[in-house]
Design a protein around this motif. Structure first.
Motif, PDB file in Angstrom:
ATOM      1  N   GLU A 195       4.657   2.142  -9.309  1.00 52.52           N
ATOM      2  CA  GLU A 195       3.885   1.031  -9.860  1.00 52.52           C
ATOM      3  C   GLU A 195       4.196  -0.240  -9.076  1.00 52.52           C
ATOM      4  O   GLU A 195       5.356  -0.514  -8.744  1.00 52.52           O
ATOM      5  CB  GLU A 195       4.232   0.805 -11.330  1.00 52.52           C
ATOM      6  N   VAL A 196       3.156  -1.030  -8.799  1.00 57.05           N
ATOM      7  CA  VAL A 196       3.333  -2.355  -8.208  1.00 57.05           C
ATOM      8  C   VAL A 196       2.988  -3.379  -9.282  1.00 57.05           C
ATOM      9  O   VAL A 196       1.887  -3.364  -9.838  1.00 57.05           O
ATOM     10  CB  VAL A 196       2.444  -2.552  -6.971  1.00 57.05           C
ATOM     11  N   ALA A 197       3.939  -4.236  -9.606  1.00 54.61           N
ATOM     12  CA  ALA A 197       3.762  -5.231 -10.660  1.00 54.61           C
ATOM     13  C   ALA A 197       4.099  -6.615 -10.110  1.00 54.61           C
ATOM     14  O   ALA A 197       4.443  -6.767  -8.934  1.00 54.61           O
ATOM     15  CB  ALA A 197       4.638  -4.887 -11.861  1.00 54.61           C
ATOM     16  N   ALA A 201      -0.572 -14.699  -7.887  1.00 47.93           N
ATOM     17  CA  ALA A 201       0.229 -13.547  -7.461  1.00 47.93           C
ATOM     18  C   ALA A 201      -0.477 -12.238  -7.766  1.00 47.93           C
ATOM     19  O   ALA A 201      -0.512 -11.324  -6.935  1.00 47.93           O
ATOM     20  CB  ALA A 201       1.592 -13.591  -8.148  1.00 47.93           C
ATOM     21  N   ARG A 202      -1.055 -12.154  -8.932  1.00 50.01           N
ATOM     22  CA  ARG A 202      -1.709 -10.899  -9.330  1.00 50.01           C
ATOM     23  C   ARG A 202      -2.853 -10.536  -8.385  1.00 50.01           C
ATOM     24  O   ARG A 202      -2.978  -9.378  -7.963  1.00 50.01           O
ATOM     25  CB  ARG A 202      -2.240 -11.039 -10.762  1.00 50.01           C
ATOM     26  N   LYS A 203      -3.669 -11.499  -8.043  1.00 47.95           N
ATOM     27  CA  LYS A 203      -4.816 -11.224  -7.169  1.00 47.95           C
ATOM     28  C   LYS A 203      -4.362 -10.725  -5.805  1.00 47.95           C
ATOM     29  O   LYS A 203      -4.921  -9.765  -5.264  1.00 47.95           O
ATOM     30  CB  LYS A 203      -5.668 -12.482  -7.032  1.00 47.95           C
ATOM     31  N   TRP A 235       0.832  -1.203   0.000  1.00 48.26           N
ATOM     32  CA  TRP A 235       0.000   0.000   0.000  1.00 48.26           C
ATOM     33  C   TRP A 235       0.867   1.255   0.000  1.00 48.26           C
ATOM     34  O   TRP A 235       0.585   2.215  -0.707  1.00 48.26           O
ATOM     35  CB  TRP A 235      -0.935  -0.021   1.207  1.00 48.26           C
ATOM     36  N   ARG A 236       1.951   1.245   0.793  1.00 49.64           N
ATOM     37  CA  ARG A 236       2.844   2.408   0.841  1.00 49.64           C
ATOM     38  C   ARG A 236       3.502   2.660  -0.504  1.00 49.64           C
ATOM     39  O   ARG A 236       3.632   3.802  -0.946  1.00 49.64           O
ATOM     40  CB  ARG A 236       3.928   2.214   1.904  1.00 49.64           C
ATOM     41  N   ASP A 254      -4.937  -6.885  -4.365  1.00 51.61           N
ATOM     42  CA  ASP A 254      -5.678  -6.700  -3.111  1.00 51.61           C
ATOM     43  C   ASP A 254      -4.866  -5.887  -2.108  1.00 51.61           C
ATOM     44  O   ASP A 254      -5.409  -5.037  -1.397  1.00 51.61           O
ATOM     45  CB  ASP A 254      -6.030  -8.055  -2.496  1.00 51.61           C
ATOM     46  N   ALA A 255      -3.564  -6.129  -2.062  1.00 52.51           N
ATOM     47  CA  ALA A 255      -2.716  -5.452  -1.083  1.00 52.51           C
ATOM     48  C   ALA A 255      -2.426  -4.006  -1.468  1.00 52.51           C
ATOM     49  O   ALA A 255      -2.378  -3.127  -0.610  1.00 52.51           O
ATOM     50  CB  ALA A 255      -1.406  -6.219  -0.910  1.00 52.51           C
ATOM     51  N   SER A 256      -2.230  -3.750  -2.751  1.00 54.38           N
ATOM     52  CA  SER A 256      -1.783  -2.427  -3.204  1.00 54.38           C
ATOM     53  C   SER A 256      -2.908  -1.498  -3.625  1.00 54.38           C
ATOM     54  O   SER A 256      -2.742  -0.270  -3.627  1.00 54.38           O
ATOM     55  CB  SER A 256      -0.814  -2.578  -4.382  1.00 54.38           C
ATOM     56  N   GLY A 257      -4.036  -2.074  -4.021  1.00 50.40           N
ATOM     57  CA  GLY A 257      -5.106  -1.259  -4.567  1.00 50.40           C
ATOM     58  C   GLY A 257      -4.870  -0.837  -5.993  1.00 50.40           C
ATOM     59  O   GLY A 257      -5.632  -0.050  -6.553  1.00 50.40           O
ATOM     60  N   GLN A 258      -3.825  -1.348  -6.613  1.00 55.02           N
ATOM     61  CA  GLN A 258      -3.508  -1.050  -8.006  1.00 55.02           C
ATOM     62  C   GLN A 258      -3.878  -2.225  -8.903  1.00 55.02           C
ATOM     63  O   GLN A 258      -3.871  -3.378  -8.465  1.00 55.02           O
ATOM     64  CB  GLN A 258      -2.005  -0.789  -8.193  1.00 55.02           C
TER      65      GLN A 258
END
Length: 290
Positions: free
Chosen positions: A80-82, A106-108, A72-73, A112-116
């Motif tokens: 970007e979170v990939a 992994a994507r899900k 999230w941070r 969920d964790a990042s909101g991206q």
């Protein structure tokens, strides 16, 4: 002539999850080991903030599941979170069906964790190569916009020497593009110049020369990567690992942060999804280069 904006990326994995130690540290033991990935990523976030740059964090699903606040941070600070896959298993060891399940899982978790929305993927140990062209089909089927999973060199640990050096479309009728990690040319040979251990071990001047060559002579953006554990000289030492693996992993950990600070201040940097959008306009269909 405008100077290209290069791609800045972090492969988010902990010190015990690296390919160099895969034969001496069992996955079954990961949960019992002291994790250092969050503290190291916080240091990287501070370094990027001080330099005023944004980057892409290719993250293991295993790490994201256990560190949702970190994800999230990273997103909140404009990075970007990939995806880096689930648990650093190389693509050629998974097979098509298992690979599809791995990147979907992994994507899900990362989303969920990042909101991206996860748009990008990097294979562990750059393990999309001549043995696994089907991996691009799976990525396209799951809606990924880009991959940065190919190292177009010959190397004892990874590599796809015949692959193009710059962005290409691995599937003619799909939007997916592949953005290989950077190589430079010298005396008719390709040299790995995209970061990681090469950046730590070799003098800083080599990386400066290589990135300038790609920006000025090729007029293309460079793609640079490193890992959170590379700025952590205090990490545990692994007993029983091969000498070559220990050399690659531990050399120059104490100088890595200073070298990174110099690098991010000397060149233009941005997120990989933004670089991918620009490179998509000129990415050619797959054509092997010498």
């Amino acid at each position: 002539m405008s100077v290209p904006i290069n791609g800045l990326s972090v492969d988010v994995e902990d010190w015990f999850q690296v390919g160099a130690f895969e034969k001496v540290i069992d996955r079954e033991n990961w949960n019992s080991l002291a994790t250092r990935v969050e503290r190291n990523c916080d240091e990287i976030l501070r370094l990027f903030a001080d330099a005023g740059v944004k980057g892409t964090f290719f993250t293991l699903g295993w790490v994201a599941e256990r560190n949702p606040a970190l994800m999230w941070r990273i997103a909140e600070e404009g990075h970007e979170v990939a995806s880096h896959g689930w648990d650093h298993e190389r693509v050629f060891r998974l097979g098509r069906k298992a690979f599809a399940a791995d990147i979907d899982r992994a994507r899900k978790v990362i989303e969920d964790a990042s909101g991206q929305t996860v748009k990008g993927y990097r294979a562990p140990s750059f393990s999309i190569d001549a043995r696994t062209p089907w991996a691009f089909e799976v990525l396209a089927e799951q809606g990924y916009a880009y991959s940065s999973s190919v190292a177009p060199i010959a190397h004892d640990h990874y590599g796809w020497r015949e692959a193009p050096r710059f962005a290409f479309r691995p599937i003619a009728d799909a939007e997916l593009i592949e953005i290989p990690v950077t190589t430079a040319r010298f005396a008719g040979r390709r040299l790995a110049a995209g970061g990681g251990g090469f950046f730590r071990v070799l003098p800083y001047g080599f990386s400066r020369w290589a990135i300038r060559q790609v920006n000025r002579d090729d007029r293309r953006p460079a793609v640079f990567y490193f890992h959170p554990w590379e700025i952590d000289p205090g990490q545990p030492r692994v007993e029983g690992a091969p000498l070559r693996s220990r050399f690659r992993h531990y050399t120059n950990l104490s100088v890595m942060a200073d070298k990174l600070e110099r690098l991010v201040g000397e060149f233009r940097w941005g997120r990989m999804d933004e670089l991918a959008a620009r490179e998509a306009l000129r990415a050619e269909p797959l054509a092997f280069a010498a």
